[in-house]
Design a protein around this motif. Structure first.
Motif, PDB file in Angstrom:
ATOM      1  N   TRP A  21       1.029  -1.137  -0.224  1.00 23.49           N
ATOM      2  CA  TRP A  21      -0.380  -0.385   0.163  1.00 23.49           C
ATOM      3  C   TRP A  21       0.861   1.353  -0.119  1.00 23.49           C
ATOM      4  O   TRP A  21       0.543   2.268  -0.551  1.00 23.49           O
ATOM      5  N   THR A  22       2.040   0.906   0.534  1.00 24.04           N
ATOM      6  CA  THR A  22       2.957   1.852   0.098  1.00 24.04           C
ATOM      7  C   THR A  22       3.530   2.301  -0.921  1.00 24.04           C
ATOM      8  O   THR A  22       4.233   3.699  -0.742  1.00 24.04           O
ATOM      9  N   ASP A  23       3.751   1.569  -1.283  1.00 15.51           N
ATOM     10  CA  ASP A  23       4.415   1.977  -3.154  1.00 15.51           C
ATOM     11  C   ASP A  23       3.653   3.310  -3.520  1.00 15.51           C
ATOM     12  O   ASP A  23       2.232   2.787  -3.965  1.00 15.51           O
ATOM     13  N   TYR A  24       4.454   4.707  -4.496  1.00 14.98           N
ATOM     14  CA  TYR A  24       3.637   5.255  -4.992  1.00 14.98           C
ATOM     15  C   TYR A  24       3.656   5.093  -6.305  1.00 14.98           C
ATOM     16  O   TYR A  24       4.112   5.077  -7.400  1.00 14.98           O
ATOM     17  N   GLU A  25       2.356   4.039  -6.636  1.00 18.98           N
ATOM     18  CA  GLU A  25       1.952   3.655  -8.637  1.00 18.98           C
ATOM     19  C   GLU A  25       0.843   4.283  -9.012  1.00 18.98           C
ATOM     20  O   GLU A  25      -0.291   4.412  -7.925  1.00 18.98           O
ATOM     21  N   THR A  26       1.103   4.474 -10.507  1.00 17.62           N
ATOM     22  CA  THR A  26      -0.168   4.849 -10.557  1.00 17.62           C
ATOM     23  C   THR A  26      -1.186   4.476 -10.585  1.00 17.62           C
ATOM     24  O   THR A  26      -0.559   3.081 -11.132  1.00 17.62           O
ATOM     25  N   ASN A  27      -2.459   4.555 -11.338  1.00 21.21           N
ATOM     26  CA  ASN A  27      -3.377   3.444 -11.144  1.00 21.21           C
ATOM     27  C   ASN A  27      -3.260   2.606 -13.104  1.00 21.21           C
ATOM     28  O   ASN A  27      -3.566   1.033 -12.708  1.00 21.21           O
ATOM     29  N   GLU A  28      -2.596   3.637 -13.848  1.00 14.45           N
ATOM     30  CA  GLU A  28      -2.690   2.975 -15.255  1.00 14.45           C
ATOM     31  C   GLU A  28      -1.559   1.763 -15.063  1.00 14.45           C
ATOM     32  O   GLU A  28      -1.640   1.033 -15.816  1.00 14.45           O
ATOM     33  N   PHE A  29      -0.183   2.539 -14.188  1.00 19.19           N
ATOM     34  CA  PHE A  29       0.552   1.177 -14.213  1.00 19.19           C
ATOM     35  C   PHE A  29      -0.079  -0.205 -13.628  1.00 19.19           C
ATOM     36  O   PHE A  29       0.241  -0.769 -13.446  1.00 19.19           O
ATOM     37  N   LEU A  30      -0.764  -0.280 -12.525  1.00 16.26           N
ATOM     38  CA  LEU A  30      -1.673  -1.015 -11.518  1.00 16.26           C
ATOM     39  C   LEU A  30      -2.124  -2.141 -12.805  1.00 16.26           C
ATOM     40  O   LEU A  30      -2.041  -3.438 -12.491  1.00 16.26           O
ATOM     41  N   LEU A  31      -2.771  -1.283 -13.227  1.00 14.56           N
ATOM     42  CA  LEU A  31      -3.827  -1.551 -14.270  1.00 14.56           C
ATOM     43  C   LEU A  31      -3.433  -2.450 -15.369  1.00 14.56           C
ATOM     44  O   LEU A  31      -3.300  -3.206 -15.784  1.00 14.56           O
ATOM     45  N   GLU A  32      -2.237  -1.875 -16.043  1.00 10.93           N
ATOM     46  CA  GLU A  32      -0.845  -3.203 -16.807  1.00 10.93           C
ATOM     47  C   GLU A  32      -0.360  -3.305 -16.519  1.00 10.93           C
ATOM     48  O   GLU A  32      -1.016  -4.947 -16.828  1.00 10.93           O
ATOM     49  N   GLN A  33      -0.569  -3.982 -14.902  1.00  7.13           N
ATOM     50  CA  GLN A  33       0.531  -5.118 -14.713  1.00  7.13           C
ATOM     51  C   GLN A  33      -0.148  -6.417 -13.971  1.00  7.13           C
ATOM     52  O   GLN A  33       0.472  -7.084 -14.067  1.00  7.13           O
ATOM     53  N   ALA A  34      -1.862  -5.806 -13.814  1.00  3.28           N
ATOM     54  CA  ALA A  34      -2.644  -6.816 -13.638  1.00  3.28           C
ATOM     55  C   ALA A  34      -3.519  -7.266 -14.299  1.00  3.28           C
ATOM     56  O   ALA A  34      -3.977  -7.603 -14.738  1.00  3.28           O
ATOM     57  N   GLY A  35      -3.067  -6.205 -16.248  1.00  2.00           N
ATOM     58  CA  GLY A  35      -3.502  -7.309 -17.393  1.00  2.00           C
ATOM     59  C   GLY A  35      -4.958  -6.816 -17.422  1.00  2.00           C
ATOM     60  O   GLY A  35      -5.277  -7.235 -17.337  1.00  2.00           O
ATOM     61  N   ILE A  36      -5.929  -5.807 -17.033  1.00  2.00           N
ATOM     62  CA  ILE A  36      -6.809  -5.930 -16.522  1.00  2.00           C
ATOM     63  C   ILE A  36      -7.420  -4.476 -17.266  1.00  2.00           C
ATOM     64  O   ILE A  36      -6.479  -3.520 -17.113  1.00  2.00           O
ATOM     65  N   THR A  37      -8.800  -3.963 -17.411  1.00  2.00           N
ATOM     66  CA  THR A  37      -9.198  -2.445 -18.266  1.00  2.00           C
ATOM     67  C   THR A  37      -9.533  -1.726 -17.334  1.00  2.00           C
ATOM     68  O   THR A  37     -10.193  -2.164 -15.992  1.00  2.00           O
ATOM     69  N   SER A  38      -9.558  -0.401 -17.425  1.00  2.00           N
ATOM     70  CA  SER A  38      -9.948   0.918 -16.307  1.00  2.00           C
ATOM     71  C   SER A  38     -12.004  -0.071 -16.893  1.00  2.00           C
ATOM     72  O   SER A  38     -12.637  -0.799 -18.171  1.00  2.00           O
ATOM     73  N   ILE A  39     -12.346   0.667 -15.728  1.00  2.00           N
ATOM     74  CA  ILE A  39     -13.569   0.895 -16.073  1.00  2.00           C
ATOM     75  C   ILE A  39     -14.001   1.167 -16.556  1.00  2.00           C
ATOM     76  O   ILE A  39     -15.564   1.113 -17.766  1.00  2.00           O
ATOM     77  N   GLU A  40     -13.693   2.572 -17.376  1.00  2.00           N
ATOM     78  CA  GLU A  40     -14.568   3.627 -18.387  1.00  2.00           C
ATOM     79  C   GLU A  40     -14.176   2.196 -19.650  1.00  2.00           C
ATOM     80  O   GLU A  40     -15.519   2.675 -19.983  1.00  2.00           O
ATOM     81  N   VAL A  41     -13.563   1.651 -19.599  1.00  2.00           N
ATOM     82  CA  VAL A  41     -13.310   1.194 -20.904  1.00  2.00           C
ATOM     83  C   VAL A  41     -14.501   0.147 -20.835  1.00  2.00           C
ATOM     84  O   VAL A  41     -15.048  -0.221 -22.156  1.00  2.00           O
ATOM     85  N   MET A  42     -14.349  -0.832 -19.823  1.00  2.00           N
ATOM     86  CA  MET A  42     -15.807  -1.541 -19.454  1.00  2.00           C
ATOM     87  C   MET A  42     -17.054  -1.382 -19.864  1.00  2.00           C
ATOM     88  O   MET A  42     -17.839  -1.901 -20.154  1.00  2.00           O
ATOM     89  N   LEU A  43     -16.949   0.238 -19.113  1.00  2.00           N
ATOM     90  CA  LEU A  43     -18.697   0.556 -19.293  1.00  2.00           C
ATOM     91  C   LEU A  43     -18.916   1.071 -21.148  1.00  2.00           C
ATOM     92  O   LEU A  43     -19.967   0.880 -21.412  1.00  2.00           O
TER      93      LEU A  43
END
Length: 160
Positions: free
Chosen positions: A3-25
């Motif tokens: 939790w203390t790592d400072y990573e962007t949301n985009e980086f985390l989505l890319e690492q997890a291999g999932i799309t953003s909620i906006e794209v899903m919508l």
């Protein structure tokens, strides 16, 4: 990751291999609209979806945003003409391919724009980058931001 790592949301989505909620919508809306466009014209759902409102309830000054308007916006992301959508949606395989390519191109463009914005912020906030300074016209004080010098000059002009 912690939790203390400072990573962007985009980086985390890319690492997890999932799309953003906006794209899903976007994907869901385009899929559902393709289904709706294949319905018969007399169905109430289709009449409501593609119909025009004679009056609308919105705050004064707000745009009259309809489902059709957001659909046109999403279709333009994939370079698809709104009037061609019903023809395109009649073939399920072509529709699925178009939806996924539109969502993918939107996500890539969105990630690139967010990365560019982040890089601009990092360059601007970097201590090594030269910043523009603003000087007071009444005294020798300098400020890093325009709002700061505006406030200072207002106070300085009253005292001088």
């Amino acid at each position: 990751m912690r939790w203390t790592d400072y990573e962007t949301n985009e980086f985390l989505l890319e690492q997890a291999g999932i799309t953003s909620i906006e794209v899903m919508l976007i994907r869901t809306q385009l899929h559902w609209t393709g289904h709706m466009s294949r319905m018969e014209d007399h169905r109430l759902l289709k009449i409501v979806l593609y119909g025009e409102l004679s009056t609308s309830c919105h705050k004064e000054g707000d745009p009259k945003r309809r489902y059709k308007d957001s659909l046109k916006q999403y279709l333009s992301l994939g370079h698809i003409d709104y009037h061609q959508w019903s023809t395109l949606a009649s073939d399920g395989e072509t529709q699925r391919h178009t939806i996924y390519s539109t969502a993918s191109s939107f996500e890539n463009a969105h990630r690139i724009s967010l990365d560019e914005k982040r890089q601009c912020r990092k360059i601007y906030l970097s201590p090594l980058s030269p910043r523009e300074t603003f000087s007071c016209v009444f005294c020798t004080r300098t400020c890093l931001f325009h709002i700061g010098i505006f406030s200072h000059q207002h106070a300085c002009s009253k005292s001088g």
